[in-house]
Scaffold this active site. Structure first.
Site, PDB file in Angstrom:
ATOM      1  N   LYS A  67       0.863  -1.180   0.000  1.00 38.83           N
ATOM      2  CA  LYS A  67       0.000   0.000   0.000  1.00 38.83           C
ATOM      3  C   LYS A  67       0.892   1.219   0.000  1.00 38.83           C
ATOM      4  O   LYS A  67       1.816   1.335   0.813  1.00 38.83           O
ATOM      5  CB  LYS A  67      -0.924   0.037   1.222  1.00 38.83           C
ATOM      6  CG  LYS A  67      -1.836   1.276   1.212  1.00 38.83           C
ATOM      7  CD  LYS A  67      -2.843   1.266   2.352  1.00 38.83           C
ATOM      8  CE  LYS A  67      -2.209   1.671   3.667  1.00 38.83           C
ATOM      9  NZ  LYS A  67      -3.220   1.830   4.727  1.00 38.83           N
ATOM     10  N   ARG A 110     -10.331  -1.525   7.433  1.00 38.21           N
ATOM     11  CA  ARG A 110      -9.436  -2.506   8.049  1.00 38.21           C
ATOM     12  C   ARG A 110      -8.904  -2.011   9.380  1.00 38.21           C
ATOM     13  O   ARG A 110      -8.661  -2.790  10.297  1.00 38.21           O
ATOM     14  CB  ARG A 110      -8.328  -2.922   7.092  1.00 38.21           C
ATOM     15  CG  ARG A 110      -7.293  -1.873   6.656  1.00 38.21           C
ATOM     16  CD  ARG A 110      -6.199  -1.684   7.670  1.00 38.21           C
ATOM     17  NE  ARG A 110      -4.963  -1.192   7.113  1.00 38.21           N
ATOM     18  CZ  ARG A 110      -4.076  -0.488   7.786  1.00 38.21           C
ATOM     19  NH1 ARG A 110      -4.323  -0.118   9.053  1.00 38.21           N
ATOM     20  NH2 ARG A 110      -2.954  -0.105   7.227  1.00 38.21           N
ATOM     21  N   HIS A 137     -12.030  11.642  10.880  1.00 37.64           N
ATOM     22  CA  HIS A 137     -12.694  10.831   9.856  1.00 37.64           C
ATOM     23  C   HIS A 137     -12.831   9.375  10.268  1.00 37.64           C
ATOM     24  O   HIS A 137     -13.860   8.723  10.003  1.00 37.64           O
ATOM     25  CB  HIS A 137     -11.895  10.939   8.551  1.00 37.64           C
ATOM     26  CG  HIS A 137     -12.393  10.058   7.450  1.00 37.64           C
ATOM     27  ND1 HIS A 137     -13.559  10.311   6.770  1.00 37.64           N
ATOM     28  CD2 HIS A 137     -11.881   8.912   6.920  1.00 37.64           C
ATOM     29  CE1 HIS A 137     -13.752   9.375   5.850  1.00 37.64           C
ATOM     30  NE2 HIS A 137     -12.757   8.514   5.929  1.00 37.64           N
ATOM     31  N   ASN A 159     -13.211  14.893  22.580  1.00 38.44           N
ATOM     32  CA  ASN A 159     -12.378  15.424  21.512  1.00 38.44           C
ATOM     33  C   ASN A 159     -11.904  16.812  21.921  1.00 38.44           C
ATOM     34  O   ASN A 159     -12.608  17.525  22.640  1.00 38.44           O
ATOM     35  CB  ASN A 159     -13.156  15.496  20.189  1.00 38.44           C
ATOM     36  CG  ASN A 159     -12.246  15.794  19.014  1.00 38.44           C
ATOM     37  OD1 ASN A 159     -11.369  14.998  18.683  1.00 38.44           O
ATOM     38  ND2 ASN A 159     -12.444  16.930  18.371  1.00 38.44           N
ATOM     39  N   SER A 199      -4.289  11.709  16.117  1.00 40.17           N
ATOM     40  CA  SER A 199      -2.947  11.847  15.533  1.00 40.17           C
ATOM     41  C   SER A 199      -2.013  12.541  16.529  1.00 40.17           C
ATOM     42  O   SER A 199      -1.076  13.228  16.145  1.00 40.17           O
ATOM     43  CB  SER A 199      -3.016  12.639  14.224  1.00 40.17           C
ATOM     44  OG  SER A 199      -3.622  13.908  14.438  1.00 40.17           O
ATOM     45  N   MET A 219      -5.475   3.124  18.372  1.00 40.42           N
ATOM     46  CA  MET A 219      -5.508   2.929  16.931  1.00 40.42           C
ATOM     47  C   MET A 219      -4.877   4.068  16.134  1.00 40.42           C
ATOM     48  O   MET A 219      -4.823   4.006  14.907  1.00 40.42           O
ATOM     49  CB  MET A 219      -6.958   2.742  16.471  1.00 40.42           C
ATOM     50  CG  MET A 219      -7.708   1.630  17.184  1.00 40.42           C
ATOM     51  SD  MET A 219      -6.871   0.019  17.124  1.00 40.42           S
ATOM     52  CE  MET A 219      -6.844  -0.276  15.364  1.00 40.42           C
ATOM     53  N   THR A 221      -1.632   5.607  16.695  1.00 42.01           N
ATOM     54  CA  THR A 221      -0.173   5.764  16.673  1.00 42.01           C
ATOM     55  C   THR A 221       0.448   4.868  15.621  1.00 42.01           C
ATOM     56  O   THR A 221       0.472   3.646  15.758  1.00 42.01           O
ATOM     57  CB  THR A 221       0.422   5.449  18.059  1.00 42.01           C
ATOM     58  OG1 THR A 221      -0.169   6.327  19.019  1.00 42.01           O
ATOM     59  CG2 THR A 221       1.926   5.655  18.073  1.00 42.01           C
ATOM     60  N   LYS A 226       4.523   9.625  17.734  1.00 38.93           N
ATOM     61  CA  LYS A 226       3.103   9.727  18.074  1.00 38.93           C
ATOM     62  C   LYS A 226       2.828   8.996  19.391  1.00 38.93           C
ATOM     63  O   LYS A 226       3.490   8.006  19.715  1.00 38.93           O
ATOM     64  CB  LYS A 226       2.231   9.129  16.965  1.00 38.93           C
ATOM     65  CG  LYS A 226       1.979  10.054  15.791  1.00 38.93           C
ATOM     66  CD  LYS A 226       0.931   9.438  14.863  1.00 38.93           C
ATOM     67  CE  LYS A 226       0.572  10.366  13.718  1.00 38.93           C
ATOM     68  NZ  LYS A 226      -0.472   9.772  12.848  1.00 38.93           N
TER      69      LYS A 226
END
Length: 321
Positions: A67, A110, A137, A159, A199, A219, A221, A226
């Site tokens: 990818k 995924r 997103h 958030n 992020s 999910m 890093t 990060k």
């Protein structure tokens, strides 16, 4: 060579199919019949973008490929998804390119599937409150996929910009779940399962904010530096990941390992739990953490499944190459 455009993916790949593909890949990785190649991920010095390659080979499924893509933070202003990627599949017997597949939606599916697999394997069966940290997103994909794994009753979310939580609220209501925007302290105190999908380069969740028995799926890093949770949290928990080598270099566990808080031998492959060679949750009081770094084999598995579906439905474009 076959081409499956991005516009066709939504009508081909389901959450259930993505879940099965990712779970199978984790099992194959742990059984050593599939392996990832080293990741390349770099800041290109233009448009604040991160760009790279993830690749691998699944000897059982004969999925070989890569990818290519990354993160363009200014894309939203252009009406585009910030994450952009394309998946290339090659014939394992000849090396010829057999398919090019749009990778944007597949990456989201995924990634969410990986969190869902971790919840399926590690969360307490009676989990009722799902916490989401982040509202970008990917967050809605995480909510939809994870919510299917337990009989959740409520969603609590945080958030940095609370007004961006409206999308999550709408998804929760669509799923018949109560929703509340909360502080981080409240989120940790109430949640049975927490998914972090940001992020961030600074830890968001701190030691002491997570209660006993919680399963945390980190999910976001996927790059050196990060960080979503305090390194000290890992010292109090059972640790699981998709791939250990990637986790300790660009994943969430890079930090506790670098700080000497966790020995690499304490990190377990989630695939080993799936295969029954490693125990999962040991008690209702145990905190479990899954570091989903995102491996190339996940992309190849979902792309290969999409190609098969696209051929069956007659939407794959066959071109001379």
């Amino acid at each position: 060579m076959l081409i499956v455009p991005e516009k066709e993916i939504a009508n081909l790949m389901t959450r259930a199919a993505a879940f099965d593909a990712v779970k199978g890949v984790f099992a194959s990785m742990s059984a050593k019949t599939a392996y990832n190649f080293p990741v390349i991920r770099e800041a290109i010095g233009h448009a604040d973008a991160l760009y790279g390659f993830k690749s691998g080979f699944d000897k059982a499924a004969l999925n070989l490929g890569l990818k290519s893509g990354g993160y363009w933070p200014g894309n939203a202003e252009k009406g585009l998804t910030n994450h952009q990627s394309t998946i290339f599949l090659f014939d394992a017997d000849t090396g010829k390119c057999r398919a090019i597949v749009g990778g944007n939606l597949l990456t989201a599916l995924r990634t969410a599937a990986a969190a869902a697999v971790s919840v399926d394997c590690l969360a307490r069966q009676e989990s009722e409150v799902l916490g989401i940290v982040g509202a970008g997103h990917q967050a809605a994909f995480q909510l939809r996929a994870v919510a299917e794994q337990r009989d959740f009753k409520r969603v609590v979310a945080w958030n940095r910009s609370p007004e961006k939580l409206d999308t999550l609220r709408s998804v929760a209501e669509e799923l018949g779940l109560g929703f509340e925007a909360v502080s981080l302290d409240e989120l940790g105190a109430q949640s049975d399962v927490i998914v972090t999908i940001t992020s961030s380069f600074d830890p968001i969740l701190q030691q002491g904010q997570i209660r006993a028995g919680t399963h945390v799926a980190c999910m976001g890093t996927d790059t050196k530096g990060k960080q979503e949770i305090a390194a000290a949290l890992s010292g109090d928990a059972r640790l699981f990941t998709d791939e250990i080598a990637q986790s300790v270099t660009i994943g969430e566990f890079q930090h506790p390992v670098a700080e000497g808080l966790v020995d690499q031998d304490r990190i377990n492959e989630l695939g080993a739990v799936i295969n029954g060679t490693t125990a999962g949750r040991a008690s209702d009081e145990e905190i479990t953490i899954f570091d989903g770094t995102g491996v190339g084999l996940q992309d190849l598995a979902v792309a290969s499944a999409v190609v098969e579906l696209a051929v069956g439905q007659g939407v794959a474009q066959d071109v001379e190459f």
